[in-house]
Design a protein around this motif. Structure first.
Motif, short mmCIF file in Angstrom:
data_model
loop_
_atom_site.label_atom_id
_atom_site.label_comp_id
_atom_site.label_asym_id
_atom_site.label_seq_id
_atom_site.Cartn_x
_atom_site.Cartn_y
_atom_site.Cartn_z
N GLY A 139 66.22 -56.25 -47.32
CA GLY A 139 67.58 -56.03 -46.85
C GLY A 139 67.86 -54.64 -46.35
O GLY A 139 69.01 -54.19 -46.37
N LEU A 140 66.82 -53.95 -45.85
CA LEU A 140 66.98 -52.56 -45.43
C LEU A 140 67.11 -52.41 -43.91
O LEU A 140 67.09 -51.29 -43.40
CB LEU A 140 65.80 -51.72 -45.94
CG LEU A 140 65.68 -51.64 -47.46
CD1 LEU A 140 64.42 -50.87 -47.85
CD2 LEU A 140 66.91 -50.98 -48.07
N THR A 141 67.17 -53.53 -43.19
CA THR A 141 67.41 -53.46 -41.76
C THR A 141 68.87 -53.81 -41.46
O THR A 141 69.53 -54.47 -42.25
CB THR A 141 66.49 -54.43 -41.00
OG1 THR A 141 66.67 -55.76 -41.52
CG2 THR A 141 65.03 -54.03 -41.16
N ASN A 142 69.34 -53.34 -40.32
CA ASN A 142 70.75 -53.55 -39.96
C ASN A 142 70.86 -54.03 -38.52
O ASN A 142 70.83 -53.22 -37.59
CB ASN A 142 71.54 -52.24 -40.13
CG ASN A 142 71.66 -51.82 -41.58
OD1 ASN A 142 72.55 -52.26 -42.29
ND2 ASN A 142 70.75 -50.96 -42.03
N GLY A 143 70.97 -55.32 -38.34
CA GLY A 143 71.26 -55.88 -37.03
C GLY A 143 70.04 -56.04 -36.14
O GLY A 143 68.91 -55.70 -36.51
N LEU A 148 63.90 -53.56 -31.77
CA LEU A 148 63.43 -52.48 -30.89
C LEU A 148 62.45 -51.55 -31.60
O LEU A 148 61.85 -50.69 -30.96
CB LEU A 148 64.63 -51.69 -30.37
CG LEU A 148 65.60 -52.47 -29.49
CD1 LEU A 148 66.80 -51.61 -29.12
CD2 LEU A 148 64.90 -52.95 -28.23
N ILE A 149 62.32 -51.72 -32.91
CA ILE A 149 61.32 -50.94 -33.64
C ILE A 149 59.91 -51.33 -33.20
O ILE A 149 59.00 -50.51 -33.22
CB ILE A 149 61.50 -51.15 -35.16
CG1 ILE A 149 62.82 -50.52 -35.62
CG2 ILE A 149 60.34 -50.56 -35.95
CD1 ILE A 149 63.14 -50.79 -37.08
N LEU A 150 59.74 -52.58 -32.77
CA LEU A 150 58.40 -53.05 -32.40
C LEU A 150 57.79 -52.24 -31.26
O LEU A 150 56.65 -51.77 -31.39
CB LEU A 150 58.46 -54.54 -32.05
CG LEU A 150 58.92 -55.46 -33.20
CD1 LEU A 150 58.97 -56.91 -32.72
CD2 LEU A 150 57.99 -55.33 -34.40
N ALA A 226 68.67 -48.34 -39.00
CA ALA A 226 70.05 -48.26 -39.50
C ALA A 226 71.05 -48.93 -38.57
O ALA A 226 72.26 -48.86 -38.80
CB ALA A 226 70.43 -46.79 -39.70
N GLY A 227 70.55 -49.58 -37.51
CA GLY A 227 71.44 -50.28 -36.59
C GLY A 227 72.09 -49.38 -35.55
O GLY A 227 73.12 -49.74 -34.98
N GLN A 228 71.49 -48.21 -35.28
CA GLN A 228 72.05 -47.26 -34.33
C GLN A 228 71.05 -47.01 -33.20
O GLN A 228 69.86 -47.25 -33.35
CB GLN A 228 72.38 -45.94 -35.04
CG GLN A 228 73.32 -46.09 -36.22
CD GLN A 228 73.37 -44.84 -37.06
OE1 GLN A 228 72.72 -43.84 -36.77
NE2 GLN A 228 74.15 -44.88 -38.13
N TRP A 229 71.56 -46.51 -32.09
CA TRP A 229 70.68 -46.14 -30.98
C TRP A 229 70.21 -44.70 -31.17
O TRP A 229 71.00 -43.81 -31.48
CB TRP A 229 71.41 -46.27 -29.65
CG TRP A 229 70.52 -46.01 -28.47
CD1 TRP A 229 70.50 -44.90 -27.69
CD2 TRP A 229 69.49 -46.87 -27.98
NE1 TRP A 229 69.53 -45.02 -26.72
CE2 TRP A 229 68.88 -46.22 -26.88
CE3 TRP A 229 69.02 -48.14 -28.36
CZ2 TRP A 229 67.84 -46.78 -26.15
CZ3 TRP A 229 67.98 -48.70 -27.63
CH2 TRP A 229 67.40 -48.03 -26.54
#
Length: 261
Positions: A139-143, A148-150, A226-229
């Motif tokens: 549960g440590l990812t956000n959205g 896009l981490i890939l 963290a779900g941010q750009w």
């Protein structure tokens, strides 16, 4: 080496047979390989994240384990690419004489070194994705930005694969690789924002750490997790691409010189 480098073919995808050969060999031991790459960073993340993290305040509005998760993805990617570009590539080049056999085919040295580059990046991608899956399950990812981490993992893996191939071209033996880890990989891990924010470091040391390729990967992956750009995303992407291109060019030249001795 007994075989001289073959004449390079003008084939953009000439590296694919080399990549495929390495993949087929790895596939026989795929599960133990992935578990081996997963165990060490996962222990660090759980031990430090829950153990040390319980005693630390939030960092930039997130718990320490979430902060550490991004660094763990980057460090795991770096280590997987580095080990493959050093130990495995050296074995194929120097010990097993696999490169000699390949260079007696229509493939050229560019194809072989590029195949090693992309294979090491592939191994690091598997490792980074395995950590990302565990982090997602926690549960440590956000959205959806986590997807896009890939590509960020791919860019980080390519950079460290290319850097590792430079050292591989210079190494007389396996023992030589310890200098690379001691003098480059370990210090970089400590000053690139993997375990703690770099603003805790002296200004000059934080400035050095900010230019290193691991810091570029962290700067991309941590906000995405963290779900941010990421701020200055294009700069970090270009830095990783430039590192890959320059390091690969140097590695190819050094490898050619070594094989022509």
């Amino acid at each position: 080496m007994s075989a001289a480098p073959a004449v390079t073919r003008p084939d953009l995808f000439g590296f694919l047979p080399v990549w495929q050969r390495n993949f087929l060999v790895w596939r026989k031991l795929a599960l133990p390989s992935i578990l081996g790459n997963l165990a060490d960073p996962l222990i660090y993340m759980l031990g430090l994240g829950y153990g040390l993290g319980a005693m630390l305040p939030e960092i930039d509005g997130q718990p320490y384990i979430a902060f550490l998760a991004a660094g763990t993805i980057c460090a795991s990617t770096m280590n997987a690419a580095t080990f493959e570009a050093l130990y495995s590539s050296f074995s194929r080049m120097h010990v097993q004489k696999t490169w000699d056999a390949i260079l007696n085919t229509p493939l050229g040295l560019n194809d072989v070194v590029a195949g090693e580059l992309f294979w090491a990046a592939t191994k690091s991608f598997f490792s980074g994705c395995a950590i990302l899956i565990v982090i997602t399950a926690m549960g440590l990812t956000n959205g959806p930005t986590a997807l896009l981490i890939l590509p960020a993992i791919v860019l980080t893996g390519l950079a460290f694969a290319a850097l590792g191939l430079i050292w591989n071209a210079l190494a007389p033996s396996y023992d030589f690789f310890m200098y690379y880890f001691t003098l480059f990989i370990t210090p970089m891990t400590l000053i690139s924002g993997v375990f703690f924010p770099t603003d805790q470091l002296p200004g000059w040391l934080a400035a050095i750490g900010g230019w290193l390729p691991l810091a570029q990967g962290v700067a991309l992956i941590r906000p995405l997790l963290a779900g941010q750009w990421p701020a200055d995303a294009l700069i970090h992407i270009m830095a990783l691409l430039a590192t890959t291109a320059i390091a690969f060019t140097i590695a190819l030249r050094l490898t050619r010189r070594r094989l022509l001795k």
